[in-house]
Design an enzyme around this catalytic site. Sequence first.
Site, PDB file in Angstrom:
ATOM      1  N   ASP A 134     -17.200  -1.918   7.436  1.00 34.67           N
ATOM      2  CA  ASP A 134     -17.255  -1.919   8.901  1.00 34.67           C
ATOM      3  C   ASP A 134     -18.253  -0.918   9.459  1.00 34.67           C
ATOM      4  OD1 ASP A 134     -15.926   0.417   8.302  1.00 34.67           O
ATOM      5  OD2 ASP A 134     -14.187   0.039   9.580  1.00 34.67           O
ATOM      6  N   GLY A 135     -18.929  -0.149   8.583  1.00 30.84           N
ATOM      7  CA  GLY A 135     -19.867   0.850   9.057  1.00 30.84           C
ATOM      8  C   GLY A 135     -19.198   2.079   9.642  1.00 30.84           C
TER       9      GLY A 135
ATOM     10  N   GLU B  83       0.876  -1.176   0.000  1.00 33.00           N
ATOM     11  CA  GLU B  83       0.000   0.000   0.000  1.00 33.00           C
ATOM     12  C   GLU B  83       0.911   1.223   0.000  1.00 33.00           C
ATOM     13  OE1 GLU B  83      -3.872   1.888   2.328  1.00 33.00           O
ATOM     14  OE2 GLU B  83      -2.646   0.370   3.321  1.00 33.00           O
TER      15      GLU B  83
ATOM     16  N   ASN C 147     -12.513   5.960   0.398  1.00 33.70           N
ATOM     17  CA  ASN C 147     -11.588   6.380   1.456  1.00 33.70           C
ATOM     18  C   ASN C 147     -10.264   6.785   0.828  1.00 33.70           C
ATOM     19  OD1 ASN C 147     -13.092   3.769   3.195  1.00 33.70           O
ATOM     20  ND2 ASN C 147     -13.254   5.875   3.868  1.00 33.70           N
TER      21      ASN C 147
ATOM     22  N   ASP D 235      -8.852  -4.491   5.730  1.00 40.59           N
ATOM     23  CA  ASP D 235      -7.898  -3.431   6.072  1.00 40.59           C
ATOM     24  C   ASP D 235      -7.573  -3.476   7.573  1.00 40.59           C
ATOM     25  OD1 ASP D 235      -6.167  -1.322   5.730  1.00 40.59           O
ATOM     26  OD2 ASP D 235      -7.704   0.213   5.479  1.00 40.59           O
TER      27      ASP D 235
ATOM     28  N   ARG E 215     -20.144  18.917  -9.920  1.00 43.52           N
ATOM     29  CA  ARG E 215     -19.458  19.519 -11.063  1.00 43.52           C
ATOM     30  C   ARG E 215     -18.085  18.893 -11.312  1.00 43.52           C
ATOM     31  NH1 ARG E 215     -22.085  24.148  -9.037  1.00 43.52           N
ATOM     32  NH2 ARG E 215     -20.296  24.663  -7.702  1.00 43.52           N
TER      33      ARG E 215
ATOM     34  N   HIS F 114     -15.627   3.218   8.180  1.00 41.34           N
ATOM     35  CA  HIS F 114     -15.003   3.807   6.989  1.00 41.34           C
ATOM     36  C   HIS F 114     -16.060   4.287   6.004  1.00 41.34           C
ATOM     37  CE1 HIS F 114     -11.368   1.816   8.486  1.00 41.34           C
ATOM     38  NE2 HIS F 114     -10.686   2.590   7.649  1.00 41.34           N
TER      39      HIS F 114
ATOM     40  N   GLY G 176      -6.905   2.181   9.663  1.00 45.74           N
ATOM     41  CA  GLY G 176      -7.272   0.802   9.396  1.00 45.74           C
ATOM     42  C   GLY G 176      -8.486   0.392  10.215  1.00 45.74           C
TER      43      GLY G 176
END
Length: 412
Positions: free
Chosen positions: A275-276, A142, A246, A301, A254, A278, A336
Amino acid sequence: MNQATANTLLLRNARIIQPERTIESVSLLIQNGRIAQIVDSTSDESIKTDSVIDLHGLTLFPGFIDVHIHGAAGVDAMNASADDLRGVADFLARHGVTSWLPTLVPAPDEEYEQAVHAIEEAIKGQDGNLHTQARVLGVHYEGPFVNSEQCGALHREHFRTFGRTADVDGLPMIASTASESLHARDARTQPIHMMTLAPEVDGGIELISELNRGGWIVSIGHTRANRGVLDEARNAGAHHMTHFMNAMTPLHHRDLGAVGWGLIHGDVTIDMIADGIHLDRKVLRLITKSKGVERVSLISDAIAAAGLGDGEYEIWGEKIGVTSGRTQNKHGSIAGSVITMLDSVRTMLSLGFSEPEVARMASLNPARLLGIDHEGGSLEEGKRADLVALDENQNVALTIIDGQISYRSQRL
């Protein structure tokens, strides 16, 4: 009739989730690590096998595949030993994960070298053998080629730009793939290399082309790229987006932003953290309905604190707090998650997605992203026997990896 051979196992009286349907009351025969046969439970009496497990109506999903996970159970992939990674693999198997990509954050060369060496040793320990821990598939970088203005919890001081091939060659790779293209890999033995990058960094498009030539899987993330740069990235071989919405520019009425761009291109797939935290639960539903189930993968993550509960933890050289399942670093950024793929599966089921749809997002789509869907990702005859049985409360009752029992609850 099927004659029993070594390593045969019959799972009786199960519900089986396949990509397009759910099959009630069937039996699944595992032979030498593969799904050999799926038959109606009323017609399995003639099948001879070494052992039988009656699942009593439990639901069989393909084993979950996590392509973005930094650690769990107190272990961080950045400073883990091979034994540490095996401990994570054991933890993951108990939560239904059968394959995973340890994910590294931007770091100095020596930390990358240590981490990749440990991953390589963990892979060597599983190659050629049937095993009972979640399979390490390779490595996911990452960064470090990401945008400092969309850093999230990543440390800017380790970000890089691309100027020449040596900038990629200098990144440690798992030895068995260093001299050959991953396009020709044997999915059982050749490790996978994946990178999340921002195409707008200096040399970003050339970087994508270089990685694509080397067989890397390229994903767009931590980015502020405009539509033109994103189009160039897509043409160069980047067709996936990391933890969608994210650490990327949002959709504006626009300006498409990276989010709008990802939604309108049918050949671009995405992954998301269900996860509700992020992403709001309704946003999870909106993204999936807009993008289409076949283009969405679930990821955890997860960081080292996953599985440990609330508290304060030393991770990536800083204190990261966990409160009611929400992570936060000293800057106030989410750092994370502490969920598992099982938690993601439960979330998506609770949002009204069907079991075949959720199985696709947790297993088949990640397998396709990694180029291993001919080997796994769904419960079909001939594929590897990686599967998880869930009870009526969506708890793991049984995990099987390469045809071997990895975890078995007391109810069985």
